[in-house]
Each structure stands twice: as C-alpha cells, then as structure tokens.
Design a protein around this motif. Structure first.
Motif, short mmCIF file in Angstrom:
data_model
loop_
_atom_site.label_atom_id
_atom_site.label_comp_id
_atom_site.label_asym_id
_atom_site.label_seq_id
_atom_site.Cartn_x
_atom_site.Cartn_y
_atom_site.Cartn_z
N SER A 266 -141.70 41.67 65.56
CA SER A 266 -142.40 40.53 64.96
C SER A 266 -143.81 40.40 65.51
CB SER A 266 -141.63 39.23 65.23
OG SER A 266 -141.85 38.78 66.55
N ASN B 140 -146.71 37.11 65.69
CA ASN B 140 -146.82 35.66 65.51
C ASN B 140 -148.23 35.17 65.79
OD1 ASN B 140 -145.26 32.92 65.36
ND2 ASN B 140 -146.55 32.75 67.17
N ASN C 141 -144.82 33.78 61.60
CA ASN C 141 -144.15 34.83 62.36
C ASN C 141 -143.58 35.83 61.36
OD1 ASN C 141 -143.03 36.27 64.44
ND2 ASN C 141 -141.53 34.72 65.03
N GLU D 237 -150.37 31.25 65.93
CA GLU D 237 -150.04 29.83 66.04
C GLU D 237 -151.27 29.01 66.39
OE1 GLU D 237 -147.12 27.43 69.10
OE2 GLU D 237 -146.41 29.32 68.21
N TYR E 143 -147.68 27.71 62.33
CA TYR E 143 -147.30 29.03 62.83
C TYR E 143 -146.97 29.96 61.66
CZ TYR E 143 -142.67 27.19 61.80
OH TYR E 143 -141.59 26.64 61.16
N GLY F 259 -141.59 29.62 69.63
CA GLY F 259 -142.58 30.68 69.55
C GLY F 259 -142.15 31.89 70.34
#
Length: 640
Positions: A459, A461, A482, A463, A480, A159
C-alpha cells in the motif's frame, strides 16, 4: 472443508427518526445538566476521542511521547471510560471511535471484524501489552477471542505504520494494555446481569509493594456467559439459541531493580465457547455448532535508562491462538514469537531510534477427518527499523524507515514521512506519506485453497490533517487516501488443490475518506462526535468493498445530574453490501444507546446500560440477526 472466510456483519442508510430522538435527548441533557463542573466528570469524549495533549502515548513510534509531539492520528480509551460506558465487547468499544467500523455474525462471541478506515481486518496490527496478536489462518486478530474485561487502556493509531511495526500495519495499529499495579493493594469485584440471560463476574487485585513500591502487580479473572439468541435471521438453520461462555485471566508483574532498570512480565489467557449455525443443517439430525477458541499471550521485557539521553527496551513474547469448531471437525493453531531490541536516544529537540526485531510464525492445521490433510508450516521475518523525530518552534517532523527480510519473500522496504506545523497555539496542520505491506498468511499459501506463489499486499498512503484544541474542546479533520495493490481475495478455480476456489492476488483497492471528530464542553455536558465519509472500493471493478459503508457517525454526551453520571449516544451507518459484487444490499441504521452510573455506597458503584433503545432491526451480515434492545446492569465493589 470450506475455506476460512472472516465472516462479518452488515450496516446501512442513516435513519432520521432515531437520530432526531438522540439529538433531542442530548439537548435535554445539556439543558438540565449542572451548570457548574461536576467533581468527577466522565470525560468520555476526551478519553475516547481526543486525549489531553500532555498525555503519554506509545503506539505511534513504540516510544512514550506526549500526544502534542505526534503527527499521527491517535485515539485513546482509558479504564474509567471502559467501565463507565458499560460496554460488553471490545469490538463495540472500537466502533465508537472515529474511522472504525465493525461487523459481526450474530451476538457477542461470534466471528467479528474491525475495519479501520475501511480497510480489511487483517490490515490492522494488534498488540496486547506489546505482544503481537494475529492468526495465520483467518488473517488478523480474532477479535471475539480478546476479553474486554482484562483491558485497561486502548490506543488506536489510524494510518499505515509498517515503517515502525513491519508487516500487517497497512491501515493502522491497535494497542491493548492490561492494568499496571501501583500504590496500596486495590481489590475489585464486579457482577452483572443483562438481556438474553447475560451474566458476568470479574475480580482483580493490583498494587505495589517493597521499598518505594519497587514491585508492582496486577491479577484479574473474569467469567461471562449468555443464553444468546438465534443468530440466523433466515434460511435453513438450527433454530436454537446461540449463546456463549468465556473465561479469562491476566497477570502482570513489574520489578524496578533500581532507578535505571526495570523488568516486566505479562500473561493473558482466554477461552471462548460460542454457538453458531453451520452451512449445512438437517432438521432430522440437528446439531449444536460451537466455536471453541483459545488465546494466550506472554511477554517479558527489560527497560534500561543508560543515561539521561539513551534508553533501551529488550522484549521476548509469544502468542498462541486456536480456532476450533465442533462437531464439524476443524482446528487451526497459530503460534507467534517475537524478539525486539528497541533503542532511543534524545539530543535536545531531536529523537533518534533504532530497533532490531525478529518475528516467527507457525501454523498447524491438523487433519481431523478423512477429507482433509495436515498443514504444518513456519516462516520468519528479521527487521531493522530506524526513526528520527524533531519538535521545536511549532515544527514537528517524524521520519521512519524499515527493512524486513522475510524467509520466503526476501527484502521488503517501508518508510514514512510526517510533518506538523502549529499555525497558532490552538491550530495545527499535518501531512504525511508512507507505504506498507502484509505478507500472505500461511493458510493462504499452503492450505488446499492456497497458492504458494502469492505475493505480499502493498500500500501507499497520503494524509492531510487540521486540528484545533483549547482546554477540553477539540476539533480535527483528516483526509486520507490509501491504495493497495496485490490485494488477496478468494477467487474461482486456479492453481490450488481445491475445485471450490483459490486465493489469488487479483485485486487493487483504494481506501479514501475524510474523518471529522470533535469534543465540546457546554453547561456541564461533555459532547463528542465523529463523522466519516469514505469510499472503500475495488479499483478494478469500481465496486464498494463488502460490509463497509460510505458514511458512519457517532454522537454522544455525558454529564452528572443529581449524583448520577449519565450518558447517551447515537451510532449511525449508511447502507452496505454483503458481497464484493455489491449484491444483497444491507440497509442503513441508527442505534440509540443510554447508560448511567452512580456510587451507591462508599465502596459500591451501580451501572446500567441500554443498547438499541428503539429496538432497531438491522443486520451487520446478511442472514445474521442482531440482539435488538439489550439491558445490562452491573455492581462494582472497589474499597476506597
């Protein structure tokens, strides 16, 4: 001269028959294992996948914390696991972890890539004893350079972590640690031999001395070589064997000045000379193409406990990495310098952190022939990172924010927010969001294929996770997504000096998936496994990203039987494509590996490992061969 591509290897669909054989073998292990717990069980699953919740880890926040206090998705591999598993390469160890795939152009010593959650190899930040390892030519760590023999412990954070570590940590962080000395002097000597003429010798000594062990030390050296095999499976190439020779060493020295202050110094160096087959081959004038890579890391750190609540760490580090090929003349040299002042303050259930960090990158690409030009460029990043953590009453919160000031791109802001809640003493739910970035390498901007106006890759992300733990039994599921914008790829003609092609911010990518992982102890057998469903794809074309599968899995078991520590594992991967255009399909595979070890005398331990038991023919990169069935046998002397 051709552009630097980080060539990798390919993978493919699950094959049922090897997997069935593996399951049968694992079941047999469980049925015939000791029904009582062994005195020294090899808890491979616990060490490899889900360490004890009380174990201290540092990677998630750069501060040592119990795993139970973290919301992050972390795996830990300790030295006992590394030695007992018989693995010969660092990338091979990482490939057994949830969410991790590898690709390689041939055997050990060949160009390797590590994909965390399907993301590019350059999107994972790598550290050795807190010293950053990266290449400003290929981008990301050159995994074949890092010697497994000098590594004592591995922590893998899956991550984004740019809010803690800055540029590059889009997919995760991998921390590698060398041995730290303690207690009486402990010498170790290990020798081994294996298939393809593999030979390995290692020696180390570690311990502590002085009043109450105030001085600790660890020294290690290693040499490994292999005759190898012809790494090209097809096409016009030199049909010689592409072996390798490597030497490495490390030194670590610690001084506890008093109860509040400590100094640490670490040095690691390695040299790799490995064979490969170049793009041009003339049968009448065959040449032996060689990689000649060098890596050196060094760091000094001062840790101070100013009060019961406040502590700090000041460190200075440098990494030098050389990528060189002969007789085709090519060489790039990357030098990284790092300066970090980390401050941590704890007030009851609250944790505060503040860090000042500076990173300096330098790339030298000298002109070695009449057709190339010298590239000599530098850049720097200055950063302020802030963190807040809270853990009490079943609630865990982690907030991080960071501002990086790049000498060429200006300010870059990153942040992350993570929350965990203990539904019961065994079950825990987590959620997190965060963003990250990676600045283009100096090679991508200023080589003959470079474009100076390239922008950082960025990016975002999200999760979600659910984890269960009871004694040695664990289970986790993590979902997740991303998304990366400004993805840098090698495109056709553009605003660069080369007519072959140019780097460009031409793509958007999405890495999404679900990872299942678990460990279970049953009838004296420790089982472990993971299963990844993922969809790494180019958002503009909808194509699957090269050399990454949509599903991969591991399954293994360890037990003690008649004095032997026995292990078996299956590594399986779905089909992949060798190119971003999704041409040249690479078939799926399943590999069955077994290993065993036993103390044959008071101070001697025998180890044997057999990889690819069924001699599966598969590829990790198109036209590149894999070693097939391989046996390794080693003997270690460690006085008790």
């Amino acid at each position: 001269m051709k552009p630097l591509f980080l060539h990798t290897r390919v993978a493919a669909p699950f094959h049922v028959r090897p997997a069935v054989l593996a399951l049968a073998a694992l079941s047999a292990l469980a049925a015939h294992a000791q029904t009582t717990a062994p005195e020294q069980p090899l808890l491979l699953a616990q060490n490899l996948h889900t360490p004890s919740l009380s174990e201290m880890v540092v990677t998630a926040t750069r501060t040592a914390q119990p795993l139970a206090d973290l919301v992050a998705d972390v795996s830990v591999v300790d030295r006992q696991t590394l030695e007992s598993s018989g693995a010969t390469g660092l990338a091979d160890v990482l490939a057994r972890l949830p969410g991790v795939e590898i690709a390689r152009n041939g055997g050990q010593g060949s160009t390797s890539s590590v994909f965390v959650r399907g993301a590019e190899s350059r999107f994972t930040a790598v550290y050795i004893d807190g010293v950053r390892v990266d290449s400003q030519s290929t981008g990301g760590a050159q995994w074949e350079q890092i010697p497994l023999s000098q590594i004592d412990r591995i922590e893998v954070l899956r991550g984004p972590a740019a809010a803690v570590y800055g540029s590059d940590a889009i997919a995760g962080v991998i921390q590698l640690f060398t041995r730290k000395g303690e207690g009486p002097a402990q010498p170790v000597v290990a020798v081994g031999m294996g298939s393809q003429g593999t030979r390995k010798v290692e020696a180390s000594i570690s311990g502590s001395t002085g009043p109450e062990g105030a001085v600790d030390y660890a020294l290690g050296i290693a040499s490994a070589s292999s005759d190898g095999f012809d790494t090209k499976a097809s096409g016009s190439h030199n049909p010689d064997r592409d072996g390798y020779r490597s030497t490495s060493g490390n030194a670590r020295l610690g001084l506890r000045i008093n109860a509040q202050h400590r100094l640490d110094a670490t040095v690691l160096a390695s040299r790799l000379n490995s064979g490969y087959d170049g793009f041009t081959y003339v049968p009448t004038k065959p040449v032996d193409d060689r990689n000649q890579h060098h890596l050196r890391t060094a760091g000094v750190a001062w840790e101070a406990q100013w009060s019961e609540a406040y502590r700090s760490r000041l460190s200075v580090s440098e990494t030098a990495s050389r990528y060189e090929t002969t007789p085709s003349p090519y060489r790039t040299e990357t030098t990284l310098r790092g300066y970090l002042w980390q401050n941590d303050y704890r007030l009851g259930d609250h944790r505060l952190s503040a860090a000042l960090e500076r990173r300096e990158d330098h790339l030298n690409n000298p002109a070695l022939d009449a057709w190339s030009t010298t590239l000599d460029r530098s850049r720097s990043q200055d950063a302020l990172a802030l963190g807040y953590g809270y853990s009490a009453g079943g609630h865990t919160v982690q907030i991080n924010a960071r501002h990086d000031s790049d000498s060429e791109f200006g300010g870059q802001n990153t942040g992350s927010l993570a929350y965990g809640y203990a539904l019961t003493p065994q079950w825990r739910a987590t959620a997190s969001v965060g963003n990250a970035f990676r600045a283009p390498t100096l090679y991508q901007r200023f080589s003959e294929y470079g474009v100076a106006s390239l922008q950082p890759e960025k990016s975002h992300n999200t999760e979600l996770g659910l984890r269960w733990a009871e004694a040695a039994n664990t289970f986790s599921v993590v979902a997740y997504r991303n998304r990366v914008s400004n993805l840098i790829s090698f495109a056709g003609g553009g605003a660069c000096a080369s007519t072959y092609g140019c780097y460009a911010n031409t793509a958007r990518a999405q890495y999404e998936g679900i990872t299942l992982a678990g460990t279970y102890r049953m009838a004296g057998v420790q089982l472990h496994g993971s299963l990844d469903w993922q969809n790494p794809r180019d958002l503009d074309t909808g194509k699957q990203l090269a050399r990454r599968s949509k599903r991969h899995a591991t399954l293994g078991a360890d037990t003690v039987l008649a004095g032997w520590t026995l292990g078996a594992e299956v590594q399986a991967s779905g089909q992949r494509f060798d190119t971003v255009a999704n041409t040249n399909r690479l078939g799926g595979y399943a590999l069955f590996n077994v290993y065993a070890s036993q103390r044959v005398a008071r101070d001697f331990t025998l180890l044997a490992r057999l990889d690819n038991l069924t001699d599966k023919n598969y590829q990790l990169a198109r036209t590149y061969a894999t070693p097939g069935r391989s046996l390794y046998v080693g003997l270690k002397w460690a006085p008790q």
